[in-house]
Write an enzyme that holds these catalytic residues in place. Structure first.
Site, PDB file in Angstrom:
ATOM      1  N   VAL A  15       6.803  17.857 -34.418  1.00  0.00           N
ATOM      2  CA  VAL A  15       7.201  16.618 -34.219  1.00  0.00           C
ATOM      3  C   VAL A  15       8.502  16.419 -33.468  1.00  0.00           C
ATOM      4  O   VAL A  15       8.704  15.543 -32.618  1.00  0.00           O
ATOM      5  CB  VAL A  15       7.070  15.739 -35.637  1.00  0.00           C
ATOM      6  N   GLU A 121       6.231   4.363 -39.044  1.00  0.00           N
ATOM      7  CA  GLU A 121       4.956   4.238 -38.462  1.00  0.00           C
ATOM      8  C   GLU A 121       4.149   5.467 -38.124  1.00  0.00           C
ATOM      9  O   GLU A 121       3.149   5.623 -38.222  1.00  0.00           O
ATOM     10  CB  GLU A 121       5.300   3.514 -36.908  1.00  0.00           C
ATOM     11  N   LYS A 197      -0.851   8.589 -46.773  1.00  0.00           N
ATOM     12  CA  LYS A 197      -0.965   7.539 -45.979  1.00  0.00           C
ATOM     13  C   LYS A 197      -1.615   6.356 -46.545  1.00  0.00           C
ATOM     14  O   LYS A 197      -1.234   5.192 -46.241  1.00  0.00           O
ATOM     15  CB  LYS A 197      -1.993   8.151 -44.779  1.00  0.00           C
TER      16      LYS A 197
HETATM   17  N1  HSE Z   1      -1.190  17.054 -41.546  1.00  0.00           N
HETATM   18  C1  HSE Z   1      -1.331  15.915 -40.730  1.00  0.00           C
HETATM   19  C2  HSE Z   1      -2.671  15.796 -40.123  1.00  0.00           C
HETATM   20  C3  HSE Z   1      -0.368  15.622 -39.562  1.00  0.00           C
HETATM   21  O1  HSE Z   1      -3.372  16.760 -40.066  1.00  0.00           O
HETATM   22  O2  HSE Z   1      -3.183  14.396 -39.961  1.00  0.00           O
HETATM   23  C4  HSE Z   1      -0.069  14.092 -39.136  1.00  0.00           C
HETATM   24  O3  HSE Z   1      -0.010  13.309 -40.241  1.00  0.00           O
END
Ligand code: HSE
Length: 394
Positions: A15, A121, A197
């Site tokens: 990232v 975000e 999430k």
């Molecule tokens: N490991 C996470 C995924 C990365 O595969 O979605 C992105 O949040």
């Protein structure tokens, strides 16, 4: 905040490099990386060595750095960095969903106490703009449910299994090599990443603040070849689904694999893409799709947060302020498909009803409705010889 901002970045993995790349190709934003803190100074890097440091204080105490960008995977170290930065009244951008999910109450307090913005975000669905939409666009609409594919790695694995007959281990290895998977890929495979999430989304959508243990997550690691054959026979695919929804006066949430039929919108979400179905009382159904993992996709969301800081954007946590007073409860019926090896059949009394039982030499399953609360408490859920999926009606 002044327009020309200087960034102190923590982490230069997938990232971090994505951010560097998108930042260098974007003209609209006047931001520059002043320093990057890394753990391993001996690693070969594509940038000048003077840009790197191993001393976090060199960034955290630098008065010229306006924004701290936290992009590491270690949770405790990340929290320390974010907390110190907020206390130093430096705005923070992070992509670290696990850290946020585990420290949400403290992070809310720190933002309030030090009146300093913290944006994240990139932590939810990478390139899909989720959180600012939930905060701003869905400010007044009465949201009723949010469901989708929130993990790119598991979707990549399942897509390869269904589209290309790849095996699980091979597809996981590819997802790791492409930088989609977490440093600890069991977080992806076992549904934890999607759950973190979902927990973040729950706060911005419904004003509900939970601990990770409050949300049931069941990953894709126990899916058997026979389950995949069953899905194919039914013209369906399997996807890892995260869902939170209102039911009367309460909200329930879970992460589980599900059979998804060909006509379903989520069936079209393949490989590292994520998809989010948002339902509101007035807006009705809306669908967002975009890359959910990968350096550039996540870097673009980080950059969008940096840009939002230039116009003094901060989360107001509007649903919390609105005091929607929605209770969280797992008292909710689900229709599930449970396959098992002989001797591992779950007790029928755990189910509210059973509509089908199939037992043959090589494939045993039942279909029934079960309360989510019951599912969370049942010991057989942890049996590796059992595999649980939501049915298409689940
Ligand atoms: N490991 C996470 C995924 C990365 O595969 O979605 C992105 O949040």
């Amino acid at each position: 905040m002044k327009r020309n901002i200087r960034l102190g970045v923590f982490g230069f993995g997938c990232v971090g490099q994505g951010l560097y790349s998108v930042l260098n190709q974007t003209r609209g934003i006047r931001a520059e990386i002043k320093k990057i803190c890394i753990k391993h100074p001996d690693k070969q890097r594509p940038l000048d060595a003077s840009l790197f440091t191993t001393n976090r204080d060199e960034i955290l105490n630098d008065p010229e750095i306006d924004v701290i960008v936290e992009l590491i995977s270690e949770v405790d170290a990340a929290y320390e960095i974010v907390a110190t930065a907020l206390k130093n009244r430096k705005a923070v951008v992070s992509a670290n969903k696990k850290m946020i999910a585990e420290h949400f109450p403290e992070l809310l307090r720190l933002q309030q106490q030090y009146q300093t913005p913290f944006l994240y975000e990139a932590s939810c669905c990478a390139s899909i703009p989720v959180l600012r939409n939930l905060e701003e666009y869905y400010d007044n609409d009465l949201l009723t449910s949010i469901e989708g594919i929130l993990n790119g790695s598991t979707n990549y694995i399942l897509s390869h299994i269904f589209e290309n007959n790849k095996n699980f281990d091979e597809a996981l290895k590819d997802a790791q090599q492409l930088g989609y998977a977490e440093a600890d890929p069991s977080l992806d495979v076992d549904g934890y990443d999607a759950k973190y999430k979902l927990l973040i989304i729950l706060l911005h959508a419904f004003g509900i603040l939970l601990k990770p243990a409050d949300i049931f997550n069941y990953g894709i690691g126990r899916i058997k070849d026979a389950d995949i054959r069953y899905a194919r026979e039914k013209n369906a695919r399997i996807r890892l689904i995260a869902r939170c929804a209102k039911s009367n006066s309460h909200v329930y949430a879970y992460v589980m694999p599900a059979f998804v039929q060909q006509a379903d919108t989520l069936n079209k979400v393949n490989y590292e893409y994520n998809g989010l179905l948002i339902e509101g009382a007035f807006s009705e159904h809306q669908f967002f799709m975009g890359k959910g993992a990968g350096g550039n996709a996540t870097g673009s969301a980080v950059l969008s947060d940096i840009s939002a800081l230039t116009y003094d954007y901060r989360y107001e946590y509007k649903k919390l302020q609105q005091q929607l007073n929605l209770a969280y409860s797992c008292n909710h019926l689900l229709e599930v498909f449970v396959s098992y090896v002989p001797g591992a059949k779950p007790p029928c009394e755990d189910f509210s009803s059973i509509s089908a039982v199939h037992e043959s030499v090589d494939f045993n399953y039942l279909i029934g409705t079960i309360n989510l609360e019951k599912l969370m408490q049942s010991a057989w859920v942890n049996n590796p010889s059992v595999s649980i999926l939501l049915t298409c009606n689940g």
